[in-house]
Design an enzyme around this catalytic site. Structure first.
Site, PDB file in Angstrom:
ATOM      1  N   TYR A  86       0.853  -1.186   0.000  1.00  0.00           N
ATOM      2  CA  TYR A  86       0.000   0.000   0.000  1.00  0.00           C
ATOM      3  C   TYR A  86       0.889   1.235   0.000  1.00  0.00           C
ATOM      4  O   TYR A  86       1.890   1.287   0.725  1.00  0.00           O
ATOM      5  CB  TYR A  86      -0.896   0.042   1.243  1.00  0.00           C
ATOM      6  CG  TYR A  86      -1.695   1.326   1.312  1.00  0.00           C
ATOM      7  CD1 TYR A  86      -2.943   1.404   0.719  1.00  0.00           C
ATOM      8  CD2 TYR A  86      -1.173   2.460   1.924  1.00  0.00           C
ATOM      9  CE1 TYR A  86      -3.671   2.593   0.742  1.00  0.00           C
ATOM     10  CE2 TYR A  86      -1.892   3.654   1.948  1.00  0.00           C
ATOM     11  CZ  TYR A  86      -3.132   3.708   1.359  1.00  0.00           C
ATOM     12  OH  TYR A  86      -3.845   4.883   1.370  1.00  0.00           O
TER      13      TYR A  86
ATOM     14  N   GLU B 124      -2.980   7.659  -4.498  1.00  0.00           N
ATOM     15  CA  GLU B 124      -2.920   6.374  -3.811  1.00  0.00           C
ATOM     16  C   GLU B 124      -2.652   5.249  -4.806  1.00  0.00           C
ATOM     17  O   GLU B 124      -3.300   5.181  -5.848  1.00  0.00           O
ATOM     18  CB  GLU B 124      -4.254   6.131  -3.090  1.00  0.00           C
ATOM     19  CG  GLU B 124      -4.276   4.855  -2.264  1.00  0.00           C
ATOM     20  CD  GLU B 124      -5.652   4.626  -1.653  1.00  0.00           C
ATOM     21  OE1 GLU B 124      -5.784   4.719  -0.423  1.00  0.00           O
ATOM     22  OE2 GLU B 124      -6.604   4.374  -2.410  1.00  0.00           O
TER      23      GLU B 124
END
Ligand code: ADP
Ligand code: MG
Length: 385
Positions: free
Chosen positions: A108, A196
């Site tokens: 992530y 992101e």
């Protein structure tokens, strides 16, 4: 402002961040052709303004162009509901066809504006692909955060520390450092509120690649980027939100039946709380802001009345910069203009409040004026019974 995954990937690609080969399609025939181009086996990805698509059936690997076409027909025909959409879900109007990448590890990675420190914050974790909120809850020590000083920017040694914490060594670590520096440059230059990559992956072949991408632009900086408004996919927005945006009003759709017109976000939150406490359920709230004109108030009122779920309207305005008689004139203009049959309760206070109240009560509309916030909330509940 949100954009689609394929647009975010185009931007990342411009910053030298590797992304899978892909093509966006608007029809199931285009999907079939794109799948052929990828060699048959490929990933079909519904493009909506929400994540969590994988678990909801919006991201699937297919083996042939025919399968891709079938799946596309199905995706175009229904709304996609994910944990990040409303219960109604979102229409799919664009599909991204990508090469199916062999993945060996998922991470992530994001850079977002932290309002508390007024800095960009880099967030990374070796637990990628899944729900990052869940990792934050159950294993917070597995999430690495770095507040980036705007004057020095992200330094290579800081990026290296993050890459090592993610468990990357050798050339992968250096690749990751370069990627992080590029990602920071992207966030800064494109005025992103959020960039992101979830998941960032190491492929079987040993390369870093952005397998998903989400970019939210900072609304306050859109004027600096002429190309941004054209990137919007209006099929992903509530039509009333679009109208509200044109008049510089903030409109938020909720699930109840009381339309709410308020000035100021703080007052809006307090109003929703009080309505809930009295057993009323807000259908939306529309913030007309500090210095609204009569025209703006009238437009706001018309937007609220267009929401089919609204059975009654609650107005809570503090006349500080705004004057209560101006607000009253706007409400009367809009309500009388559309022949509003719905009950309306107004609570107002501040400059020229007596004049405002008198205008409302003499308007002949189905309006009650509350003595205070609690009294007004009780009145709308009673009127809806
Ligand atoms: P979402 O976050 O909305 O669920 P993603 O784009 O992250 O959508 O896709 C979900 C999962 O599908 C990813 O975590 C990844 O494991 C897999 N995936 C996505 N794109 C590809 C691709 N091109 N090749 C192989 N796997 C992929
Ligand atoms: Mg994802």
């Amino acid at each position: 402002m949100n954009i689609h995954e394929y647009q975010a990937k185009e931007i990342l690609c411009g910053y030298g961040i590797p992304v899978p080969r892909g093509r966006v399609a608007l029809t199931s025939d285009q999907v079939e052709r794109a799948a052929k181009e990828m060699g048959g086996r490929c990933v079909v990805k519904a493009q909506i303004y929400a994540g969590g698509r994988g678990k909801a059936g919006g991201v699937k690997v297919v083996q042939t162009p025919e399968q891709a076409q079938e799946l596309a027909k199905e995706l175009f025909a229904r709304k996609l509901v994910t944990p990040q959409t409303s219960p109604e879900g979102l229409r799919v109007r664009r599909i991204l066809i990508e090469e199916a990448v062999e993945i060996s590890r998922e991470f992530y990675l994001s850079i977002t504006l932290d309002r508390e420190s007024s800095c960009y914050c880099l967030i990374a974790s070796a637990e990628g692909g899944m729900d990052i909120e869940e990792v934050a809850r159950s294993a917070p020590h597995r999430i690495h955060m770095l507040s980036i000083d705007p004057f020095t920017g992200l330094r290579p040694y800081q990026a290296r520390r993050i890459a090592l914490a993610m468990g990357l060594g050798g050339t992968l670590c250096e690749d990751c450092v370069e990627l992080l520096l590029n990602l920071y440059r992207c966030a800064l230059e494109k005025d992103c509120f959020l960039v992101e990559i979830n998941p960032l992956v190491v492929t079987r072949a040993g390369w870093l690649m952005a397998m998903d991408a989400k970019i939210t632009f900072d609304d306050n900086a859109i004027f600096r980027h002429r190309e941004y408004p054209d990137m919007l996919d209006y099929s992903q927005l509530d039509p009333l939100e679009i109208t509200a945006g044109k008049y510089d009003l903030s409109y938020i759709k909720l699930e109840g039946d009381v339309g709410c017109m308020v000035n100021g976000a703080g007052l809006a939150m307090a109003t929703l709380d009080v309505l809930n406490e009295f057993g009323a359920r807000p259908a939306n709230f529309l913030d007309v802001g500090g210095g609204a004109t009569r025209e703006k108030v009238a437009e706001a009122f018309r937007i609220i009345l267009q929401d089919a779920d609204v059975r009654g309207v609650f107005v809570n305005i503090f006349g500080g910069i705004m004057q209560c008689d101006v607000i009253a004139a706007g409400i009367i203009e809009a309500a009388a203009g559309v022949g509003c049959p719905l009950p309306i309760v107004v609570r107002m206070d501040g400059s020229r409040v007596e004049e405002g109240k008198a205008m409302l009560l003499e308007s002949g509309l189905n309006i009650q004026v509350g003595e205070n916030l609690g009294d007004a909330a009780a009145r709308i509940v009673a009127m809806l019974k």
